[in-house]
Design an enzyme around this catalytic site. Structure first.
Site, PDB file in Angstrom:
ATOM      1  N   CYS A   1       0.615  -1.017  -0.059  1.00  0.00           N
ATOM      2  CA  CYS A   1      -0.045  -0.072   0.032  1.00  0.00           C
ATOM      3  C   CYS A   1       0.873   1.165  -0.143  1.00  0.00           C
ATOM      4  O   CYS A   1       1.916   1.452   0.735  1.00  0.00           O
ATOM      5  CB  CYS A   1      -0.924  -0.128   1.310  1.00  0.00           C
ATOM      6  SG  CYS A   1      -2.003   1.417   1.377  1.00  0.00           S
TER       7      CYS A   1
ATOM      8  N   HIS B   1      -8.966  -3.473  -2.492  1.00  0.00           N
ATOM      9  CA  HIS B   1      -8.213  -2.683  -1.667  1.00  0.00           C
ATOM     10  C   HIS B   1      -8.558  -1.054  -1.788  1.00  0.00           C
ATOM     11  O   HIS B   1      -8.555  -0.550  -0.560  1.00  0.00           O
ATOM     12  CB  HIS B   1      -6.700  -2.763  -2.214  1.00  0.00           C
ATOM     13  CG  HIS B   1      -5.852  -1.929  -1.682  1.00  0.00           C
ATOM     14  ND1 HIS B   1      -4.793  -2.436  -0.937  1.00  0.00           N
ATOM     15  CD2 HIS B   1      -5.411  -0.771  -1.639  1.00  0.00           C
ATOM     16  CE1 HIS B   1      -4.014  -1.727  -0.267  1.00  0.00           C
ATOM     17  NE2 HIS B   1      -4.351  -0.492  -0.828  1.00  0.00           N
ATOM     18  N   GLU B   2      -8.974  -0.467  -2.868  1.00  0.00           N
ATOM     19  CA  GLU B   2      -9.219   0.836  -2.909  1.00  0.00           C
ATOM     20  C   GLU B   2     -10.872   1.074  -2.145  1.00  0.00           C
ATOM     21  O   GLU B   2     -10.900   2.014  -1.670  1.00  0.00           O
ATOM     22  CB  GLU B   2      -9.454   1.274  -4.311  1.00  0.00           C
ATOM     23  CG  GLU B   2      -8.044   1.288  -5.030  1.00  0.00           C
ATOM     24  CD  GLU B   2      -7.010   1.883  -4.137  1.00  0.00           C
ATOM     25  OE1 GLU B   2      -7.148   2.904  -3.526  1.00  0.00           O
ATOM     26  OE2 GLU B   2      -5.722   1.375  -4.420  1.00  0.00           O
TER      27      GLU B   2
ATOM     28  N   HIS C   1     -10.164   1.299   1.383  1.00  0.00           N
ATOM     29  CA  HIS C   1      -9.607   2.702   1.856  1.00  0.00           C
ATOM     30  C   HIS C   1     -11.029   3.425   2.037  1.00  0.00           C
ATOM     31  O   HIS C   1     -10.825   4.193   2.963  1.00  0.00           O
ATOM     32  CB  HIS C   1      -8.794   3.232   0.800  1.00  0.00           C
ATOM     33  CG  HIS C   1      -7.370   2.934   0.888  1.00  0.00           C
ATOM     34  ND1 HIS C   1      -6.679   3.078   2.233  1.00  0.00           N
ATOM     35  CD2 HIS C   1      -6.367   2.202  -0.032  1.00  0.00           C
ATOM     36  CE1 HIS C   1      -5.117   2.773   1.921  1.00  0.00           C
ATOM     37  NE2 HIS C   1      -5.254   2.292   0.726  1.00  0.00           N
TER      38      HIS C   1
END
Length: 163
Positions: free
Chosen positions: A89, A131-132, A135
């Site tokens: 990351c 993953h995004e 976030h």
């Protein structure tokens, strides 16, 4: 517009659940331009808005040279059993750990014209979509690690020169 500085683990903006974008205006257009400029640097697969300090629901991606963005992305479907996948990351520089991710994922959102956007796929794209969106939900991938792997990762963060 500009390559923006990446916020590092420990910055409170990374723990915020990002707000949906209600109106597409010049500020949102500038945000998307900055996200695209920022993700184009070598070694970057995705950048979420909160990683550049903006707690709004948008991210950019750069997968095998395919560069784009999604506004108000929602992870609508995943397929397959979670598998350990090597992951890093930008907000946690220098660390790389296996993270459990589904091998296929779909994200739905909109573009700057308010038109629907659907991204779906496997491999690195599936990993980046998960993953995004994590976030944007206020989670850094370290939060998905378990047991000894998590302990090791947190020790590495504490001992890093950037923390």
């Amino acid at each position: 517009m500009a390559v923006r500085e990446i916020r590092l683990y420990g910055d409170p903006v990374l723990r915020q659940v990002c707000a949906p974008i209600e109106n597409i205006d010049d500020g949102v257009r500038a945000l998307i331009a900055d996200l695209i400029d920022t993700v184009q640097l070598p070694g970057r697969a995705g950048v979420a808005a909160n990683q550049i300090g903006v707690a709004l629901r948008a991210f950019s991606y750069n997968i095998d040279g395919d560069i784009g963005y999604v506004i108000n992305p929602v992870l609508t479907e995943v397929r397959g059993e979670k598998q350990p996948t090597g992951e890093g990351c930008l907000s946690v520089p220098g660390l790389w750990h296996d993270t459990l991710r589904h091998p296929w994922a779909r994200v739905e959102g909109i573009d700057l014209d308010g038109e629907p956007v659907v991204l779906e796929g496997d491999g690195l794209l599936a990993q980046a979509l998960q993953h995004e969106t994590d976030h944007l939900d206020g989670m850094v991938y370290l939060g998905r690690l378990e047991g000894e792997t998590r302990k090791l990762a947190m020790r590495e963060v504490r001992e890093s020169d950037w923390f």
